[in-house]
Motif scaffolding. Structure first.
Motif, mmCIF file in Angstrom:
data_model
loop_
_atom_site.group_PDB
_atom_site.id
_atom_site.type_symbol
_atom_site.label_atom_id
_atom_site.label_comp_id
_atom_site.label_asym_id
_atom_site.label_seq_id
_atom_site.Cartn_x
_atom_site.Cartn_y
_atom_site.Cartn_z
ATOM 1 N N ALA A 1 20.031 -52.778 171.201
ATOM 2 C CA ALA A 1 19.452 -52.106 170.044
ATOM 3 C C ALA A 1 18.085 -52.714 169.770
ATOM 4 N N ASP A 2 17.102 -51.859 169.567
ATOM 5 C CA ASP A 2 15.770 -52.323 169.198
ATOM 6 C C ASP A 2 15.764 -52.641 167.712
ATOM 7 N N GLY A 3 14.974 -53.654 167.345
ATOM 8 C CA GLY A 3 14.943 -53.979 165.931
ATOM 9 C C GLY A 3 13.729 -54.763 165.503
ATOM 10 N N CYS A 4 13.509 -54.731 164.196
ATOM 11 C CA CYS A 4 12.481 -55.588 163.614
ATOM 12 C C CYS A 4 12.986 -57.027 163.731
ATOM 13 N N GLU A 5 12.116 -57.993 163.516
ATOM 14 C CA GLU A 5 12.520 -59.389 163.697
ATOM 15 C C GLU A 5 13.662 -59.785 162.764
ATOM 16 N N LEU A 6 13.655 -59.325 161.523
ATOM 17 C CA LEU A 6 14.702 -59.683 160.572
ATOM 18 C C LEU A 6 16.064 -59.163 161.006
ATOM 19 N N HIS A 7 16.157 -57.868 161.247
ATOM 20 C CA HIS A 7 17.445 -57.274 161.614
ATOM 21 C C HIS A 7 17.896 -57.706 163.005
ATOM 22 N N ALA A 8 16.949 -57.909 163.912
ATOM 23 C CA ALA A 8 17.312 -58.385 165.250
ATOM 24 C C ALA A 8 17.934 -59.777 165.177
ATOM 25 N N ALA A 9 17.376 -60.652 164.359
ATOM 26 C CA ALA A 9 17.926 -62.000 164.212
ATOM 27 C C ALA A 9 19.323 -61.951 163.617
ATOM 28 N N ARG A 10 19.521 -61.107 162.626
ATOM 29 C CA ARG A 10 20.853 -60.993 162.012
ATOM 30 C C ARG A 10 21.868 -60.410 162.982
ATOM 31 N N LEU A 11 21.456 -59.419 163.769
ATOM 32 C CA LEU A 11 22.359 -58.853 164.765
ATOM 33 C C LEU A 11 22.684 -59.881 165.839
ATOM 34 N N LEU A 12 21.681 -60.576 166.339
ATOM 35 C CA LEU A 12 21.904 -61.597 167.362
ATOM 36 C C LEU A 12 22.866 -62.673 166.865
ATOM 37 N N ALA A 13 22.730 -63.078 165.610
ATOM 38 C CA ALA A 13 23.609 -64.095 165.035
ATOM 39 C C ALA A 13 25.052 -63.606 164.961
ATOM 40 N N ALA A 14 25.246 -62.307 164.830
ATOM 41 C CA ALA A 14 26.595 -61.750 164.713
ATOM 42 C C ALA A 14 27.268 -61.542 166.068
ATOM 43 N N LEU A 15 26.504 -61.593 167.142
ATOM 44 C CA LEU A 15 27.057 -61.329 168.471
ATOM 45 C C LEU A 15 27.536 -62.605 169.152
ATOM 46 N N ASP A 16 28.551 -62.451 169.973
ATOM 47 C CA ASP A 16 28.999 -63.531 170.834
ATOM 48 C C ASP A 16 28.358 -63.299 172.203
ATOM 49 N N ARG A 17 27.602 -64.249 172.681
ATOM 50 C CA ARG A 17 26.910 -64.164 173.974
ATOM 51 C C ARG A 17 25.832 -63.085 174.001
ATOM 52 N N GLY A 18 25.178 -62.864 172.889
ATOM 53 C CA GLY A 18 24.063 -61.920 172.853
ATOM 54 C C GLY A 18 22.776 -62.601 173.289
ATOM 55 N N HIS A 19 21.788 -61.808 173.607
ATOM 56 C CA HIS A 19 20.475 -62.353 173.942
ATOM 57 C C HIS A 19 19.399 -61.368 173.501
#
Length: 90
Positions: free
Chosen positions: A31-49
């Motif tokens: 998923a493409d995202g702004c820096e704020l939402h991308a950071a929150r999504l990444l924090a919620a994922l297991d093994r995300g990058h």
């Protein structure tokens, strides 16, 4: 105003800019995202990058990665990666 695809359904904050990075999960769904939402999504994922497209501002992926996890978590992940890295063949 439409929010970026990386915004979680429970997160009602507005985007902090245009889509800057792509967040990928363990199966490489992204998923493409702004820096704020991308950071929150990444924090919620297991093994995300996170990946920065060629049009991203310098350091965008790095800023998202740093914002996604507390310092101690990043160090543990780095230590785990170093310990569990496959041995090089002789």
């Amino acid at each position: 105003m439409a929010r970026c695809p990386a915004a979680l359904p429970t997160d009602h904050t507005p985007c902090v800019g245009p889509a800057a990075v792509t967040v990928l999960d363990a199966d490489n769904a992204g998923a493409d995202g702004c820096e704020l939402h991308a950071a929150r999504l990444l924090a919620a994922l297991d093994r995300g990058h996170v990946l920065a497209p060629t049009h991203a501002s310098a350091g965008a992926a790095h800023r998202v990665f740093k914002a996604a996890a507390p310092q101690d978590v990043r160090l543990h992940r780095l230590a785990d990666a170093l310990v569990s890295s496959p041995a090089t063949p002789s």
